[in-house]
Design a protein around this motif. Sequence first.
Motif, PDB file in Angstrom:
ATOM      1  N   UNK A   1      -6.232   2.090   3.686  1.00  0.00           N
ATOM      2  CA  UNK A   1      -5.168   1.668   2.770  1.00  0.00           C
ATOM      3  C   UNK A   1      -4.786   0.201   2.974  1.00  0.00           C
ATOM      4  N   UNK A   2      -4.826  -0.284   4.227  1.00  0.00           N
ATOM      5  CA  UNK A   2      -4.431  -1.662   4.492  1.00  0.00           C
ATOM      6  C   UNK A   2      -5.360  -2.677   3.829  1.00  0.00           C
TER       7      UNK A   2
ATOM      8  N   UNK B   1       0.831  -1.211   0.000  1.00  0.00           N
ATOM      9  CA  UNK B   1       0.000   0.000   0.000  1.00  0.00           C
ATOM     10  C   UNK B   1       0.858   1.250   0.000  1.00  0.00           C
ATOM     11  N   UNK B   2       1.996   1.193   0.688  1.00  0.00           N
ATOM     12  CA  UNK B   2       2.940   2.320   0.691  1.00  0.00           C
ATOM     13  C   UNK B   2       3.473   2.578  -0.710  1.00  0.00           C
TER      14      UNK B   2
ATOM     15  N   UNK C   1       2.010   1.741  -3.525  1.00  0.00           N
ATOM     16  CA  UNK C   1       0.869   2.196  -4.322  1.00  0.00           C
ATOM     17  C   UNK C   1       0.641   3.704  -4.154  1.00  0.00           C
ATOM     18  N   UNK C   2       0.776   4.177  -2.915  1.00  0.00           N
ATOM     19  CA  UNK C   2       0.443   5.576  -2.630  1.00  0.00           C
ATOM     20  C   UNK C   2       1.632   6.516  -2.768  1.00  0.00           C
ATOM     21  N   UNK C   3       2.827   6.092  -2.329  1.00  0.00           N
ATOM     22  CA  UNK C   3       3.981   6.974  -2.287  1.00  0.00           C
ATOM     23  C   UNK C   3       5.118   6.575  -3.220  1.00  0.00           C
ATOM     24  N   UNK C   4       5.025   5.428  -3.852  1.00  0.00           N
ATOM     25  CA  UNK C   4       6.080   4.995  -4.750  1.00  0.00           C
ATOM     26  C   UNK C   4       7.005   3.980  -4.109  1.00  0.00           C
ATOM     27  N   UNK C   5       7.919   3.445  -4.928  1.00  0.00           N
ATOM     28  CA  UNK C   5       8.776   2.333  -4.506  1.00  0.00           C
ATOM     29  C   UNK C   5      10.037   2.779  -3.792  1.00  0.00           C
ATOM     30  N   UNK C   6      10.086   4.021  -3.335  1.00  0.00           N
ATOM     31  CA  UNK C   6      11.288   4.518  -2.660  1.00  0.00           C
ATOM     32  C   UNK C   6      11.616   3.715  -1.415  1.00  0.00           C
TER      33      UNK C   6
ATOM     34  N   UNK D   1       2.567  -4.101  -8.685  1.00  0.00           N
ATOM     35  CA  UNK D   1       1.466  -4.812  -9.345  1.00  0.00           C
ATOM     36  C   UNK D   1       0.133  -4.191  -8.961  1.00  0.00           C
ATOM     37  N   UNK D   2       0.003  -3.852  -7.699  1.00  0.00           N
ATOM     38  CA  UNK D   2      -1.219  -3.216  -7.200  1.00  0.00           C
ATOM     39  C   UNK D   2      -1.510  -1.933  -7.965  1.00  0.00           C
ATOM     40  N   UNK D   3      -0.465  -1.108  -8.150  1.00  0.00           N
ATOM     41  CA  UNK D   3      -0.667   0.150  -8.880  1.00  0.00           C
ATOM     42  C   UNK D   3      -0.993  -0.104 -10.353  1.00  0.00           C
ATOM     43  N   UNK D   4      -0.302  -1.064 -10.960  1.00  0.00           N
ATOM     44  CA  UNK D   4      -0.530  -1.343 -12.380  1.00  0.00           C
ATOM     45  C   UNK D   4      -1.964  -1.781 -12.637  1.00  0.00           C
TER      46      UNK D   4
END
Length: 609
Positions: A317-318, A74-75, A77-82, A298-301
């Motif tokens: 979000x969870x 979820x992190x 998805x919302x904030x990116x893969x940083x 994958x979630x974002x895609x």
Amino acid sequence: MSLVAGSFVALDYVVFALMLVASAAVGVYFAWTDRRRTSSGDFLTGGRRMTALPVSLSLTASFMSAITVLSTPAEVYLYGASIGVYAFADVLTMVITSEVFLPIFYKLSITSTYEYLEMRFSRVTRLLGTVLFIVQTILYTGIVIYAPALALNHVTGIDLWGAVISTGVVCTFYCTMGGLKAVVWTDVIQLCVMLIGFLAIIVRSVLLQGGVVAIISDCQDGGRLNFWDFDTNPLRRHTFWTLTIGGTFIWVSVYGINQAQVQRYISCKSLTHARLSIYINLLGLWSVLLSSVFAGMCLYSVYKNCDPWSTGLISALDQLMPYLVMDILGDYPGLPGLFVAAAYSGSLSTVSSSINALAAVTVEDLIRPYTSLSEKHLSCISKGMTFFYGVLCIGMAGLASFMGGILQAAVSIFGIIGGPLLGLFALGILCPCANSKGAVSGLVSGLVVSLWVGIGAHIYPPPPELSRPLPLNTDGCNFTTTSTLNWTSTALPTQPNSTLNIPIHDGGRPMLEDLYSLSYLYFGPVGTMITISVGLVVSVLTGGCKLKVEPRLLLKKEDTTFYYFIKLFKCRVEKRSGQLDLKKDREKKFGNSNPAFSDFELTKSSVTL
């Protein structure tokens, strides 16, 4: 609205139940095989006969809770893969743990980490550290049981309290029956289940989206591949520096001094096995991190054009990951159950580690020093305390259900307490002049400042520009009023807008706005630095420089592997230098008229030497 109850089918419940049965069976097995070993050491540390591989997997699973399974994707998805930059923090954490903390704890052969504090400082310091650990662990463990159960209940329809009580009872059962060995080997099983659960989601998403490249491309277009943000602003929520520096402090406080982790690597049969377990564990951490980050991609895609949160299909979000699972795996009976088993495996591994650690510190720090009981009686008390803490953690999960928004604050406080405790242990191991007055003063000061900043940040959240989520889109939603629940055809949303609203404190901000806006990852370093600084100053002012400390309580260069690597390197350099000098002497003696002869003499002399 959320998914209706009853989304699980019979096979899903069977898969979930099999994971619980397997965990319970491990406890029964070790209770039977160790039935003749009656000492508390056998129960709490596995008799110090564990090998590197199972311990390393247990180290990985211990703090990879269901919160990791649900929140990390979820992190992303919302904030990116940083958050993937944590991989660098993991490396630094393992090196520091192996080179600084492991040698001290292992050579002392202690069961409780806090036993060291009495050896180094005083009994008051030990009791203070023990109490802080017990309080934070009970609170955190209750949240670990309840929070994922709530998210999974809302989306999958699995019974909330049935899941909470069943996992709590099974966990308490195998911890009480089998001790540390059962905890370690169930952690191994549960880590494998977690990774298989992630794999099922990733494989299905890749097939659905047309390949790995397509998923990466979607995330690139959506700004989710934001790994390399080198902004040095400490107020930014996630940058390369906050994740690397702050993450290192947080994870060192877990791996270096937390009883649940220390108890594992000191259970190894040799220091070499203990060090190997820590470094093999690094591969496990990277596997979980990579799996959870890619699952978030994958979630974002899948939902790049129709965000289920903005449209009101989920309320938190969870719930994103469970929603994805029911959406793309719902037609494959058993796979949703596998994901829920993966999420609860994370909870079980964390809770079992915590219960075992709580029993250890209670027996070693609060019972053994004040009684003269036999090992057989202490072993029985250890099992009793394991059962007691298991019940208490289930009860804490019930209390967590009434805490509402305080859950996030409680999890933050758990991290905040680790910073001052890390500073306390670092003070003892690295600073020969530190005394008990400095230790207590430093710990209290660090704890007060950390709690002050952490609670202040919760009351006065940072400005939106410091932690603004990345854009979410609902333009591709195709809602109808059918009863089918998926991302292309769902019940009509109650919040049809694509703007993400995050509540911000409306009152005036205090003068210490920047301090409260500090990245949450820096709360730990602040507590550690305050503890060490105040501890050193007070120690020096109270005669700490005259203190004579037992050498075994301090880190020496001979305790580290770096010392032997450097020594080996210097020996090779000196040997090579000596050979060159010898060759020059031979050349002066024989000249260059017969090189073969001089080389023969050089070789002969080297062998003689």
